[in-house]
Design a protein around this motif. Structure first.
Motif, PDB file in Angstrom:
ATOM      1  N   GLU A 100     -41.256  21.083  12.338  1.00  0.00           N
ATOM      2  CA  GLU A 100     -40.193  21.259  11.356  1.00  0.00           C
ATOM      3  C   GLU A 100     -40.493  22.546  10.593  1.00  0.00           C
ATOM      4  O   GLU A 100     -41.602  22.723  10.090  1.00  0.00           O
ATOM      5  N   VAL A 101     -39.520  23.444  10.548  1.00  0.00           N
ATOM      6  CA  VAL A 101     -39.694  24.715   9.847  1.00  0.00           C
ATOM      7  C   VAL A 101     -38.617  24.843   8.775  1.00  0.00           C
ATOM      8  O   VAL A 101     -37.532  24.281   8.896  1.00  0.00           O
ATOM      9  N   THR A 102     -38.954  25.587   7.731  1.00  0.00           N
ATOM     10  CA  THR A 102     -38.036  25.819   6.624  1.00  0.00           C
ATOM     11  C   THR A 102     -37.675  27.290   6.599  1.00  0.00           C
ATOM     12  O   THR A 102     -38.556  28.152   6.627  1.00  0.00           O
ATOM     13  N   ASN A 103     -36.377  27.593   6.541  1.00  0.00           N
ATOM     14  CA  ASN A 103     -35.948  28.991   6.525  1.00  0.00           C
ATOM     15  C   ASN A 103     -36.023  29.563   5.110  1.00  0.00           C
ATOM     16  O   ASN A 103     -36.420  28.873   4.160  1.00  0.00           O
ATOM     17  N   SER A 104     -35.616  30.813   4.960  1.00  0.00           N
ATOM     18  CA  SER A 104     -35.749  31.525   3.688  1.00  0.00           C
ATOM     19  C   SER A 104     -34.889  30.944   2.565  1.00  0.00           C
ATOM     20  O   SER A 104     -35.152  31.206   1.398  1.00  0.00           O
ATOM     21  N   ILE A 105     -33.873  30.167   2.906  1.00  0.00           N
ATOM     22  CA  ILE A 105     -33.042  29.559   1.849  1.00  0.00           C
ATOM     23  C   ILE A 105     -33.323  28.068   1.681  1.00  0.00           C
ATOM     24  O   ILE A 105     -32.569  27.356   1.032  1.00  0.00           O
ATOM     25  N   GLY A 106     -34.417  27.608   2.282  1.00  0.00           N
ATOM     26  CA  GLY A 106     -34.864  26.243   2.067  1.00  0.00           C
ATOM     27  C   GLY A 106     -34.347  25.194   3.043  1.00  0.00           C
ATOM     28  O   GLY A 106     -34.673  24.018   2.904  1.00  0.00           O
ATOM     29  N   ARG A 107     -33.578  25.604   4.022  1.00  0.00           N
ATOM     30  CA  ARG A 107     -33.073  24.648   5.013  1.00  0.00           C
ATOM     31  C   ARG A 107     -34.147  24.350   6.048  1.00  0.00           C
ATOM     32  O   ARG A 107     -34.822  25.252   6.532  1.00  0.00           O
ATOM     33  N   LYS A 108     -34.245  23.072   6.403  1.00  0.00           N
ATOM     34  CA  LYS A 108     -35.233  22.650   7.390  1.00  0.00           C
ATOM     35  C   LYS A 108     -34.555  22.394   8.726  1.00  0.00           C
ATOM     36  O   LYS A 108     -33.402  21.992   8.777  1.00  0.00           O
TER      37      LYS A 108
END
Length: 154
Positions: free
Chosen positions: A54-62
């Motif tokens: 599970e990764v989180t992008n720069s705007i906080g979406r997983k």
């Protein structure tokens, strides 16, 4: 890369028709863990993701990673709007690893390619490759793809 007088387009860090560009080698390693690619190529990637993480992008979406990836990108390392300099940076790192890349290309399900992103300013001109770069890409037996975008200032 040296300027060659008979070429129409000289190398220019301030390539007028380009807003932004970078080049990457992307390896989708199938069943191989991306860390094994790092060890094998003796090169740290700029991005490595493992299927199922599970990764989180720069705007906080997983999101869950669907495919493992090993990526080396010139973005942030090469200060030029001339794509040739980005490609040369990438090739300078990968050509010495030619034997290792060839072995990886034999792995069932593994795929790799060079991807070039070029965002153009309004006007004429686009990305350029010189024959010497095409020879080096051919030496690696790797395809090269281009994502080209144009901005309209109207």
């Amino acid at each position: 890369m040296s300027d060659i007088t008979h070429h129409r387009t000289p190398v220019s860090k301030d390539y007028k028709s380009c807003y932004e560009c970078y080049a990457s080698i992307l390896i989708y390693p199938a069943a191989i863990h991306p860390d094994e690619i790092t060890d094998y190529l003796k090169q740290q990637p700029t991005l490595s993701e493992v299927i199922g993480e599970e990764v989180t992008n720069s705007i906080g979406r997983k999101r869950k990673v669907k495919y493992s990836i090993w990526k080396l990108c010139s973005e942030g390392f090469v200060k030029s709007r001339d794509l040739r300099e980005h490609i040369d940076w990438l090739l300078d790192k990968m050509v010495p690893r030619n034997k290792e890349l060839k072995k990886l290309q034999e792995v069932s399900g593994l795929s790799m390619y060079i991807n070039c992103v070029w965002r153009g300013n309004r006007g004429y001109g686009g990305p350029v490759l010189w024959p010497a770069q095409m020879k080096r890409i051919s030496y690696l037996d790797i395809e090269c793809a281009f994502d080209v975008y144009f901005f309209n200032e109207d």
